[in-house]
Design a protein around this motif. Structure first.
Motif, PDB file in Angstrom:
ATOM      1  N   THR A   1     -11.692  -4.651  11.328  1.00 45.72           N
ATOM      2  CA  THR A   1     -11.724  -3.938  10.045  1.00 45.72           C
ATOM      3  C   THR A   1     -11.686  -4.929   8.894  1.00 45.72           C
ATOM      4  O   THR A   1     -12.391  -4.784   7.891  1.00 45.72           O
TER       5      THR A   1
ATOM      6  N   TYR B   1       0.825  -1.215   0.000  1.00 44.82           N
ATOM      7  CA  TYR B   1       0.000   0.000   0.000  1.00 44.82           C
ATOM      8  C   TYR B   1       0.857   1.262   0.000  1.00 44.82           C
ATOM      9  O   TYR B   1       0.436   2.303  -0.438  1.00 44.82           O
TER      10      TYR B   1
ATOM     11  N   GLY C   1      -2.647   0.590   7.893  1.00 41.70           N
ATOM     12  CA  GLY C   1      -3.978   0.022   7.663  1.00 41.70           C
ATOM     13  C   GLY C   1      -4.924   1.017   7.012  1.00 41.70           C
ATOM     14  O   GLY C   1      -5.742   0.656   6.155  1.00 41.70           O
TER      15      GLY C   1
ATOM     16  N   SER D   1      -2.760  -5.706   6.430  1.00 39.70           N
ATOM     17  CA  SER D   1      -2.257  -4.737   7.409  1.00 39.70           C
ATOM     18  C   SER D   1      -3.360  -4.060   8.215  1.00 39.70           C
ATOM     19  O   SER D   1      -3.130  -3.037   8.825  1.00 39.70           O
ATOM     20  N   VAL D   2      -4.563  -4.634   8.207  1.00 41.83           N
ATOM     21  CA  VAL D   2      -5.636  -4.036   9.018  1.00 41.83           C
ATOM     22  C   VAL D   2      -6.006  -4.983  10.165  1.00 41.83           C
ATOM     23  O   VAL D   2      -5.761  -6.182  10.103  1.00 41.83           O
TER      24      VAL D   2
END
Ligand code: ADP
Ligand code: ADP
Length: 224
Positions: free
Chosen positions: A167, A81, A136, A162-163
């Protein structure tokens, strides 16, 4: 006919064969997941599927046409990301840019951007810059950009890595809902077998050495 057709795909990095003899189809509207351990070649396969990487041999076709560069009907959420958002633009602008680039009217861009940001829980971060967000949150912004685009094909590489768990559960359900709403095809990569089974209509299992899809499994689970 299939929306995606992969035939005898192979990819070498130098003398190392990362993918070998991969053949499968993806049907329109299907939730198709590529699952396998780290290093099996999932990201390589996804990059070949989306025209980001040129296969060493074999073919990838979208709607019967050889893929050469990312088709405009695709939205791609990459694993990294940190490289997917433009750092000098606000989150809102990042989400809006692909829509503007494809000539969507201003009012509709604003509406779709606001809705996508609300859907991923980033309404309050719209004016922030990616560098001000946690990892995230940046990943959620990348997901918002992809869903605002309302692509024919949504391609996601480990998008929820990565969350946090809550979530992640929310985003999984969001993707399932959007796919119902817009009838998009989803091609998804994960190393998490549970996630693949929960989300998918069909799962392709990629194994290591030699890297190949061993089986494509139909998943027939009832969903609420
Ligand atoms: P996965 O996504 O399943 O973890 P990858 O597609 O990232 O697998 O990698 C598959 C194999 O190819 C791994 O052994 C990896 O080390 C290797 N690989 C990936 N990218 C490169 C590259 N650019 N150059 C050399 N080897 C690579
Ligand atoms: P959110 O934006 O949902 O608050 P965070 O970025 O704070 O998400 O991350 C949620 C969880 O994931 C935290 O426990 C964090 O430590 C972990 N995490 C985030 N990014 C990474 C990463 N790149 N590698 C490993 N763990 C990460």
């Amino acid at each position: 006919p299939p929306i995606l057709h992969v035939d005898r795909l192979a990819k070498d990095y130098g003398s190392f064969r990362a993918l070998d003899d991969i053949t499968f189809d993806v049907a329109p509207g299907e939730f198709f997941t590529i699952v396998g351990p780290s290093g099996a070649g999932k990201t390589t396969l996804l990059r070949c599927l989306t025209g980001l990487l040129e296969p060493t041999s074999g073919t990838v076709e979208y709607q019967g046409q050889a893929v050469d560069g990312v088709p405009r009907e695709f939205a791609v959420v990459l694993q990294d990301y940190s490289r997917s958002l433009l750092p000098w633009f606000s989150v809102e602008k990042n989400v809006a840019l692909p829509l503007r680039a494809h000539g969507v009217a201003k009012a509709e861009v604003a509406e779709r951007t606001a809705r996508a940001l609300a859907d991923v829980g980033l309404r309050d971060a719209a004016r922030k810059h990616p560098g001000e967000l946690s990892g995230g949150m940046q990943q959620r912004a990348a997901i918002a950009r992809a869903i605002a685009y309302q692509p024919e094909v949504l391609v996601m590489d480990e998008p929820f890595a990565s969350v946090d768990a809550q979530t992640r559960a929310d985003l999984e359900d969001l993707v399932l809902t959007l796919r119902e709403e817009f009838g998009m095809t989803v091609v998804f990569v994960t190393h998490d077998v549970d996630e693949s089974v929960y989300l998918s209509d069909r799962v392709a299992v990629v194994s290591k050495s030699p890297s190949r899809i061993t089986t494509v499994v139909d998943i027939d689970l009832p969903r609420q």
